[in-house]
Design an enzyme around this catalytic site. Structure first.
Site, short mmCIF file in Angstrom:
data_model
loop_
_atom_site.label_atom_id
_atom_site.label_comp_id
_atom_site.label_asym_id
_atom_site.label_seq_id
_atom_site.Cartn_x
_atom_site.Cartn_y
_atom_site.Cartn_z
N GLU A 1 43.00 -32.41 104.69
CA GLU A 1 43.95 -31.25 104.49
C GLU A 1 43.42 -29.87 104.38
O GLU A 1 41.99 -29.73 104.69
CB GLU A 1 44.77 -31.47 103.12
N CYS B 1 46.59 -35.82 109.72
CA CYS B 1 46.74 -36.99 109.35
C CYS B 1 45.52 -37.87 110.07
O CYS B 1 44.99 -37.78 111.06
CB CYS B 1 47.96 -37.66 109.77
N GLU C 1 45.63 -40.94 111.28
CA GLU C 1 46.11 -41.42 112.49
C GLU C 1 45.48 -40.80 113.70
O GLU C 1 45.02 -41.01 114.77
CB GLU C 1 47.44 -41.79 112.59
#
Ligand code: THU
Length: 139
Positions: free
Chosen positions: A48, A57, A59
């Site tokens: 973040e 993210c 992924e």
């Protein structure tokens, strides 16, 4: 086909890399593990930022790591989060994954051991991709 052993390895890796998540704003830590055709597993965690929209993210981190290592043949991905339901890839990640592996097997889990299996085409039907461009040269 993804073997039970591969699924186990992916879940373990995703759980492990989740611990590297930098998620001071949401407190929601995610781990992803991407198995490629070479047999290697690329891990990713969410990262973040104080500028919230700059977050990435887990992924996509796993995917960019694989691509940067020269691997574009993806076999399966596991996603693990500490959520009531198994972690589920967001829409942007589904789109990102669809570029390389539109039918990628997905194994989603939470820390309680609840597991859900599916495939990317189930989670992102009629995905937008390069076939939608009329101009062949754009591909
Ligand atoms: N996040 C992921 O890393 N993967 C998902 O599957 C869903 C959402 C991250 C983004 C953000 O850092 C936090 O989880 C909360 O949305």
């Amino acid at each position: 086909m993804v073997s039970a052993e591969q699924i186990q390895r992916l879940l373990e890796e995703a759980k492990q890399v989740r611990l590297q998540a930098y998620a001071p704003y949401s407190g929601y830590q995610v781990g992803a593990a991407l198995l490629t055709k070479s047999g290697r597993i690329y891990g990713g965690c969410n990262i973040e930022n104080a500028s919230y929209g700059a977050a990435i993210c887990a992924e996509r981190v796993a995917v960019v790591r694989a691509i940067a290592a020269g691997e574009t043949d993806f076999v399966a991905m596991a996603v693990v989060a500490d959520s009531p339901e198994p972690g589920s890839p967001c829409g942007i990640c589904r789109q990102f994954l669809a570029e390389f592996a539109p039918e990628l097997p997905l194994i989603m889990a939470n820390l309680d051991g609840k597991v859900r299996k599916g495939s990317l085409d189930e989670y992102l039907p009629y995905a937008f991709n390069k076939d939608y461009f009329r101009d062949e040269e754009a591909n």
